[in-house]
Design a protein around this motif. Sequence first.
Motif, PDB file in Angstrom:
ATOM      1  N   UNK A 128       0.811  -1.206   0.000  1.00 16.51           N
ATOM      2  CA  UNK A 128       0.000   0.000   0.000  1.00 16.51           C
ATOM      3  C   UNK A 128       0.850   1.264   0.000  1.00 16.51           C
ATOM      4  N   UNK A 129       1.871   1.290   0.866  1.00 18.10           N
ATOM      5  CA  UNK A 129       2.650   2.520   1.029  1.00 18.10           C
ATOM      6  C   UNK A 129       3.581   2.797  -0.140  1.00 18.10           C
ATOM      7  N   UNK A 130       4.028   1.757  -0.847  1.00 21.16           N
ATOM      8  CA  UNK A 130       5.004   1.975  -1.928  1.00 21.16           C
ATOM      9  C   UNK A 130       4.406   1.895  -3.321  1.00 21.16           C
ATOM     10  N   UNK A 131       3.295   1.176  -3.495  1.00 21.29           N
ATOM     11  CA  UNK A 131       2.739   0.988  -4.835  1.00 21.29           C
ATOM     12  C   UNK A 131       1.346   1.597  -4.960  1.00 21.29           C
ATOM     13  N   UNK A 132       0.414   1.100  -4.165  1.00 25.27           N
ATOM     14  CA  UNK A 132      -0.972   1.536  -4.320  1.00 25.27           C
ATOM     15  C   UNK A 132      -1.160   3.008  -4.005  1.00 25.27           C
ATOM     16  N   UNK A 133      -0.424   3.526  -3.047  1.00 27.77           N
ATOM     17  CA  UNK A 133      -0.594   4.922  -2.668  1.00 27.77           C
ATOM     18  C   UNK A 133      -0.264   5.869  -3.818  1.00 27.77           C
ATOM     19  N   UNK A 134       0.564   5.413  -4.749  1.00 29.21           N
ATOM     20  CA  UNK A 134       0.950   6.253  -5.889  1.00 29.21           C
ATOM     21  C   UNK A 134      -0.141   6.338  -6.952  1.00 29.21           C
ATOM     22  N   UNK A 135      -1.061   5.406  -6.951  1.00 29.91           N
ATOM     23  CA  UNK A 135      -2.070   5.380  -8.025  1.00 29.91           C
ATOM     24  C   UNK A 135      -3.479   5.612  -7.503  1.00 29.91           C
ATOM     25  N   UNK A 136      -3.637   5.892  -6.219  1.00 30.86           N
ATOM     26  CA  UNK A 136      -4.971   6.063  -5.667  1.00 30.86           C
ATOM     27  C   UNK A 136      -5.609   7.392  -6.002  1.00 30.86           C
ATOM     28  N   UNK A 137      -4.871   8.299  -6.647  1.00 32.13           N
ATOM     29  CA  UNK A 137      -5.459   9.559  -7.081  1.00 32.13           C
ATOM     30  C   UNK A 137      -6.321   9.423  -8.314  1.00 32.13           C
TER      31      UNK A 137
END
Length: 335
Positions: A128-137
């Motif tokens: 979540x912190x390194x991958x998903x958080x970058x694309x949740x916008x």
Amino acid sequence: MTQTSTETKEAPAAPPRLLDNRQLRIAAGLVVVVGAAVALMYLFGGQPSGLLTQSLITGVLLGGVYALVSLGLTLIFGVLGIVNFAQGAMLTMSMYIVFFLATEWGLNLYLAAALTVPVMFGFGWLVQSTVLNRVMGDSTHERPLLVTLGLSLLIINVLLMVFGGRPVSVASPVEGSINVIGALVDVPRLIAFGGALAVAVALTLILRKTTLGLAIRAVAANDVGASLVGVNVKRIYAMTFGVGATCVAVAGGLMVSFTSLVPSAGEQFTTLAFVIVVLGGLGSIPGALVGGLFIGLVQTVGSLYLPGSGSLLLVFGIFLLVLFLRPQGLFGAKS
């Protein structure tokens, strides 16, 4: 922090919900309907009563495992607003970790399962912190879905390279079966069901009674407002995904002793968990538990009358019927 949170979700997902009076009435009605259906099957179903009882007990135990996998999925959706298509692959990953610890290190199966829990929590946090958080916008939620789908394929193929495609299994340290109202129940399956209920209760208490639970519900309801009052939204996202991974870690550790383990073993659970979550109501913890038990019953009892894949057709048929009559799911709130 505020700017990042604003980009994360345009429409906040529904917070993980607990039962209110209206949902209690729905649960009571569902119990009455299921009870009436069971009574009719005993009277007019044309199946031996012993076989029907065995199927009912097996269905309840299987439904508990389904519910445990679905709890993590509904929590992730309720807070992050995305469907984690890697849930089944993460389940398989946890089972292979237990398999490795039990066979290579010689650990007790349930000790290996306990050690797998923090490993999977850390894995979920990292993803979540390194991958998903970058694309949740992404307001369309397409990129997070594709990332979780890609993560699923990555996990499956890494497991295939490391362990091969040959089915493996782990022997349970607790063997035997007990008689439950005329049905024989394997002790490992009973332990798995008890573990599922314990996790459901613990998760409900955390959400209701702790500061962390309050923060999770606040972020799910309004991430911008939560950040304005000092909640670290990114941290809550990472913790939530970690808790979702923890749920499948517990499920994998409890069910590995009675599951034929192959790298693709978790794929069927992804589909069923999605059905259960939508059926119970997106974001509803009790809905995931009740939905899992219901689907487990339908699948096992339905196999008596519709052999082969017929029971799955029955599951999806009931799923579509419920969505037609109540689109928000059994325990979902009206939008």
